[in-house]
Design an enzyme around this catalytic site. Structure first.
Site, short mmCIF file in Angstrom:
data_model
loop_
_atom_site.label_atom_id
_atom_site.label_comp_id
_atom_site.label_asym_id
_atom_site.label_seq_id
_atom_site.Cartn_x
_atom_site.Cartn_y
_atom_site.Cartn_z
N GLN A 229 6.59 40.28 33.12
CA GLN A 229 5.25 40.45 32.56
C GLN A 229 5.26 40.50 31.04
OE1 GLN A 229 2.66 44.23 33.15
NE2 GLN A 229 1.62 42.60 34.27
N LEU A 241 3.68 48.55 21.93
CA LEU A 241 2.56 48.44 22.86
C LEU A 241 1.27 49.06 22.34
CD1 LEU A 241 1.68 47.78 25.83
CD2 LEU A 241 2.36 50.11 26.40
N ARG A 275 -3.21 40.74 33.49
CA ARG A 275 -2.42 40.60 32.25
C ARG A 275 -1.85 39.20 32.08
NH1 ARG A 275 0.73 46.45 32.27
NH2 ARG A 275 -1.08 47.63 31.55
N HIS A 340 7.08 43.14 28.62
CA HIS A 340 6.64 44.50 28.91
C HIS A 340 7.22 45.07 30.21
CE1 HIS A 340 4.04 47.96 28.90
NE2 HIS A 340 3.44 47.61 30.02
#
Lengths: 563, 299, 380
Positions: A229, A241, A275, A340
């Site tokens: 991801q 982040l 996402r 991520h």
């Protein structure tokens, strides 16, 4: 020699939850972590945790959102278990002391999150993971008589008996370098993800895929490893982040022309599409020249009322100020997609059991699979807790029927010590660990990222193979025993390379586009051929072997995915 | 310059030499002091920990009294007053609702606090409002060869945000600047930003006196002739309690501790006795010797 | 790219050598962190250099060190800032944290000090009775309030800089007491009284805090441990807990003293803090203060007449009335700025205001949007 019914490796949310569950079920428990438990990467999960707890919400709705988010690759029986259990788990954690946000009536309040059809994300400001982690650690302290904590112990390998069952682990005490064999009737891997194989990544420096590689090395298959991801909002400067909570609270994305480009890609959910969809949209904007001069896009959080920012997004106010020099209450901040999370991991069943008897896995290092091709925001904390608990309970059950594994482990200790000594005494090949790691991270971020193709993946695999060879003889500076972080760095590099290899060989195989895996040379989803999991198993000679397993579909047939 | 002057309690209680020295020094600096003689104790943080509304009310009252004068700003000579009052002011200025509720308490005396009083310690006023050049021009006897250790303590330097300390206004260096401006030599030593120990003197006397004793010892090691402090409470622990601190740290100390106005007074031409130094528990021999030497040289 | 000079305190326990300083030069952008500088040293020059680190983003609490003498997280301290605030002409000085034994280089023994103290305060929720079927229903503001101490990342910066712990290693300390408040302030906890009694009665508990504000400035997460300690004291007082350390009595004596005199009358405060001049505890305390008192009398600092009469008290009947009025309120106001934030008021920020308004970060919202307003905290 420490002996316990259940040995847990990793003390993030999955590990700590497993420890509590196993102890509650009457098992003796050891929890081993290479860092102090509250340093674990679960801390970084900022935005919240999903549960269909509101009376007007249903677990089916949560489950469907998760299935759709996964691009139909996740196993629906596992998702069903997770979503049904979520409300009770939230309540239980609330009772343990998590300071969940309350609405004005004093009841639990929610925020909106990506890919969800309802606002069902429960949260503590934007420190949800930290709050959960610290509250679970409080419980570990409370139950110290049942749970032995080994804080700052680094696991070097898993133990297996002659029948192939997992019977414990070898670990090095980081503080003094002593090697110890931990015996156990059941071992739970809960050591997190492998984001450090990428550069940049939102992941902490400790996320080096240790548990995945350790399990892989004793024959446990890893699954869905190609599914990596990229989070839509990481800082352009350094990949840190910015929580999806920001978009959940109303922040919007703009390109260099000031266009709210998500209107073109996901007209209904906009910034709150899943996402993979948002990251792909961003990367397309950037690739087609509509990015900002600094290579990113603008995330405008000033649209969120300031009072709300200061209460619910305190942490990203700090991150903006400290790491980007931006006051997010006043100006947009530059973001881009960044590595991520890995959806893949050690393959487990719904009780956390891997195909290697005695070995369990839970959390990011595991693949149940509830995330399939793409994980929804605020489902990772849930995954760690639900499957951490289930693994802990089942491991305790297994242990209650078994004798403690015996056999003399002294020679094993000597061997492990000799292996580490051999790393320390190497002359080296002229390269440094950090150089190899950097080369790996850059290759992965270039070729195994938002967009992929066969040529790039092949090039990446060749790089990995070369680095694996070089890692065998790379030298270090530190020859001490106390906090020799240098030697641990070599072992971690080996773990990362194993994980990266599995990601890329799986990515080469999957000649379709699904979830986070988008092949520019195969841009369509192909359910006829690829509605299946890719498994990678290590063969005797160390090379990866591919096999497939079916996706469990219960009530939601694959359909076209639109947000 | 005319200022609403808040001397605090201790300068008129156990350290009367502080109030006296300020009175002597003010005209030499062209400072007109409008004394807030109706104002009450700031609470020294203790009242706030007991009852926050009470502390905020008492200080709102003092601010209101200051705002009734025609002083350019309000000045204090006590770090603890500065710190405690700034804490209350932060709350009073943060919320109109809250301020009005506190103002309600003052209605009986027909007093009212309006947001934004400017309340500065003497050290801040000297640097920011008078200016160091101006101060320098008034020096009669530069403190040449006098080695002065600044003792900042806590309340005048922390918390930095609340006290408005930053690169533009490095208020945590002002004692250094003042000593230099007066012609003295600054002595840096380990304890200069540490706590004197006074707040726990009744709770943990041993720890309290150990703090005082260590800082005094550090200053001796660094070869200071004397210390200067902007806080009378620090003065109590460093001077009044020094004989007891000696016992706790097991060494002779004998380190003179001056109040800031006393140090100013010396440079402005006043004698140690006029500045009340004879009232100190630790006789400031080194300062008296210095003063006599300067006088002798001049003669 | 600019070059930075890092001067790092080294300690290699196996070498048998005493700690020493070692300097390294690194080329990095000024807005990169001191941690990145150290990691670059480790990557390119010296793999033996020890520091704990993980998240790089100020959330895991691993990399607490002293930079230029002040406790900080290495990961959120910019190189440029550190060089600009160097006491040694641009050289960035990095040392292990204080008040804890050093294990190796920048790594300290958190377990021996910090964690031991955390465990001292029974750091887990202890609700009373059976939990409800669903969540506990508690005020929104109470959860925001305890989230301030929940935001603690256990980095140890406050412990490193605690001035009470420096002279009294047994002091429970800022981090652990903030943790204690996390439960005392939590309406779901059922042991508020027991917890308060415990930390008030301990001679190294809440009344051992010397109120130096170091922990407030040290904390990278805005936990303001000292403010939580003051809340604990206030709560202990309102629970009527009389500690053996004179903490509560001192507080009560102080307020009474001001009520009586308007200004502090020190001569009364000391004996009153011990329960009054005739209290059995007061005598030995006063005797032990005798050398200071006799000296003060001899030097004319304190005159018997002043000590007895307190000449300033005459103006203060108004103050007395005011104190009595506020003290008699059942629920005195308590404004918690962590919950309410600051109002935004452009005009006022232009005031010089001792710069308190202008220099504060502009984290304020329109007055009308401040929903919760002043907090009321019931006093029992």
């Amino acid at each position: 020699m420490p002996s316990h019914d259940v040995l847990i490796i990793g003390a993030g949310l999955a590990g700590q939850r497993a420890a509590l569950a196993a102890a509650e079920a009457g098992a003796t428990v050891a929890i081993v972590s290479k860092v102090h438990p509250v340093r674990s990467h679960s801390n970084a999960a900022a935005g919240g945790i999903n549960a269909a707890l509101n009376p007007e919400d249903t677990w089916e709705s949560h489950a469907f959102d998760t299935v759709k988010g996964s691009d139909y690759l996740a196993d629906q029986d596992a998702i069903e278990i997770m979503c049904r259990a979520a409300p009770d788990e939230i309540i239980q954690l609330e009772h343990l002391g998590v300071t969940f946000h309350r609405d004005e009536t004093g009841h639990l309040g929610t925020r909106a999150f990506g890919g969800a059809s309802q606002a069902r994300t429960y949260y503590v400001a934007d420190i949800t993971g930290q709050a959960l982690l610290h509250v679970l650690y409080e419980q570990l302290l409370k139950y110290h008589e049942q749970i032995d904590r080994y804080e700052e112990w680094f696991v070097t390998s898993l133990l297996q008996d002659d029948a192939g069952e997992c019977t414990g682990a070898m670990a090095r005490d980081v503080r003094d370098g002593a090697i110890e064999a931990f015996r156990a009737k059941a071992v739970i891997q809960a050591s997190g993800g492998a984001g450090q194989a990428y550069k940049p990544t939102t992941n902490a420096l400790i996320c080096t895929g240790d548990g995945i590689a350790q399990a892989y090395r004793i024959g446990a298959p890893v699954m869905d490893m190609e599914m990596v991801q990229y989070h839509p909002t990481t800082l352009v400067e350094n990949g840190f982040l910015i929580t999806e909570g920001a978009r959940g609270e109303g922040a919007q994305l703009f390109n260099s022309g000031g266009e709210r480009f998500m209107e073109r890609y996901a007209p209904n959910k906009l910034e709150l599409a899943s996402r993979d969809v948002v990251s792909r949209a961003e990367q397309t904007e950037i690739n087609e020249g509509r990015g900002l001069d600094n290579g990113g896009l603008a995330l405008d959080i000033t649209l969120v009322p300031r009072k709300r920012i200061l209460e619910a997004l305190r942490e990203i106010v700090n991150i903006g100020r400290d790491f980007a020099g931006v006051d997010i209450t006043k100006d947009p901040i530059s973001i881009r997609p960044g590595q991520h999370y890995i959806m893949g991991g050690i393959r487990t069943d719904n009780l956390g059991r891997t195909p290697v008897a005695g070995l369990y896995a839970a959390g990011e290092c595991a693949c149940v699979s509830v995330h399939g091709g793409n994980r929804l925001g605020a489902n990772s904390l849930l995954d760690t807790l639900i499957f951490g608990r289930r693994a802990g309970e089942d491991a305790a059950t297994r242990a209650s029927g078994l004798p403690m594994p015996d056999g003399n482990l002294n020679s094993r200790i000597t061997d492990e010590q000799a292996w580490i000594d051999s790393i320390i005494s190497r002359d080296g090949n002229g390269r440094r660990v950090a150089q190899l790691k950097e080369e790996l991270g850059e290759a992965m971020n270039q070729y195994c990222a938002v967009f992929r193709d066969a040529d790039g993946l092949d090039a990446c695999l060749q790089t990995i193979r070369r680095l694996q060879e070089q890692a065998e003889s790379v030298g270090i500076d530190d020859s001490g025993t106390v906090f020799n972080q240098d030697v641990l760095g070599v072992i971690e590099l080996g773990y990362m390379l194993d994980c990266a290899e599995a990601m890329v060989v799986s990515g080469v195989k999957r000649t379709e586009s699904r979830g986070a895996h988008f092949r520019t040379d195969h841009p369509e989803r192909n359910d006829d051929e690829w509605l299946k999991h890719i498994n990678v198993t290590r063969t005797e000679d160390g090379t990866p072997e591919i096999s497939y397993s079916p996706v469990t579909i219960t009530r939601w047939q694959p359909e076209e995915r639109k947000y | 310059m005319k200022v609403a002057y808040w001397p605090g309690c201790v300068s008129r209680g156990f350290t009367p030499e502080l109030h006296g020295a300020m009175a002597k020094v003010a005209p030499l600096l062209d400072l007109e002091l409008i004394e807030l003689d109706r104002a009450a104790c700031c609470g020294a943080g203790v009242i706030a920990e007991h009852n926050q509304e009470l502390a905020d009310t008492l200080n709102a009252r003092t601010f209101a009294l200051a705002q009734q004068t025609d002083g350019a700003l309000m000045m204090n000579i006590c770090s603890t007053c500065q710190g405690s009052m700034s804490e209350c002011q932060e709350r009073l200025d943060a919320s109109t609702d809250y301020r009005e509720q506190i103002n309600d308490n003052l209605r009986g005396e027909a007093l009212r606090y309006e947001r934004g009083v400017v309340n500065k310690n003497l050290a801040w006023l000297l640097v920011e409002d008078m200016g160091l050049d101006e101060l320098r021009s008034r020096v009669k006897r530069p403190l040449e060869n006098l080695k002065v250790g600044p003792f900042y303590g806590c309340y005048l330097v922390r918390p930095t945000d609340r006290l408005g300390i930053n690169d533009r206004r490095p208020r945590d260096t002002y004692l250094h600047l003042i000593i230099e401006t007066l012609g003295g030599t600054v002595i840096d030593y380990a304890g200069q930003y540490k706590c004197c120990g006074f707040p726990i003197i009744t709770m943990n006397k041993e720890a309290s006196l150990k703090q005082a004793g260590r800082h005094l010892g550090d200053a001796i090691e660094a070869d200071a002739d004397c210390l200067v402090t902007p806080c009378p409470l620090c003065h109590l622990n460093l001077d009044l309690q020094q004989p007891l601190a000696e016992r706790v740290v097991g060494r002779d100390l004998g380190m003179p501790v001056l109040h800031l106005p006393q140090l100013l007074g010396l440079a402005l031409g006043l004698q140690p006795r006029e500045l009340g130094m004879s009232k100190h528990v630790v006789k400031p021999t080194s300062v008296i010797d210095w003063s006599q030497a300067v006088v002798a040289e001049a003669a | 790219m600019p070059e930075f000079n890092l001067k790092i305190r080294r300690y290699l326990p196996e070498s048998g050598e005493a700690p020493y300083w070692q300097e390294y030069r690194v080329e990095l952008d000024g807005h990169q962190s001191v941690l990145e500088g150290i990691l670059k040293v480790r990557a390119d020059q010296d793999g033996t250099l020890g520091i704990r680190c993980s998240c790089r983003a100020a959330i895991c609490g691993s990399c607490g060190v002293k930079i230029n003498g002040k406790p900080r997280l290495a990961c959120n301290t910019h190189l440029e800032f550190a060089a600009g605030h160097s006491p040694e002409d641009g050289t960035i000085v990095v040392e292990p944290m204080g008040n804890m034994p050093v294990v190796k280089d920048l790594i300290v023994d958190m377990e021996a000090v910090h964690w031991k103290k955390i465990r001292r305060v029974s750091p887990w929720l202890l609700p009373e009775g059976e939990p409800p079927e669903r969540e506990y229903v508690v005020p929104h503001e109470a959860m925001v309030d305890v989230t301030q101490s929940m935001a603690c990342i256990q980095c140890g910066a406050c412990v490193s800089d605690c001035l009470s712990m420096e002279v009294d290693p047994l002091f429970i300390g800022p981090a652990a007491l903030a943790k204690s408040y996390r439960f005392v302030g939590d309406p779901r906890d059922g042991q508020h009284y027991e917890r308060l009694k415990d930390v008030a009665e301990d001679p190294h508990g809440i009344y051992d805090c010397t109120h130096c504000f170091n922990c407030i400035d040290a904390c990278p997460k805005g936990v303001a441990p000292m403010s939580q300690i003051m809340r604990l004291r206030r709560a202990a007082g309102s629970h009527g807990i009389e500690d053996r350390n004179n903490g509560h009595r001192h507080e009560a004596a102080f307020v009474e003293n001001i009520e009586r005199n308007g200004l502090l009358h020190e001569a009364d405060l000391l004996p009153d803090s011990y329960g009054g001049k005739l209290h059995p505890r007061a005598l030995p305390e006063l005797m032990s203060s005798l050398p200071a008192i006799t000296k003060a009398l001899a030097r004319g600092k304190v005159t018997p007449q002043k000590a007895l009469l307190h000449p300033h008290r005459r103006h203060y009947h108004q103050v007395r009335k005011l104190i009595q009025a506020v003290e008699s309120k059942e629920e005195p106001l308590e404004l918690n700025l962590y919950i309410t934030g600051y109002e935004e008021d452009v005009e006022a920020t232009e005031h010089e205001a001792g710069e308190t308004a202008a220099m504060r970060e502009d984290v304020q919202e329109d007055a009308k949007n401040v929903a919760s307003g002043p907090q009321k905290e019931p006093r029992q």
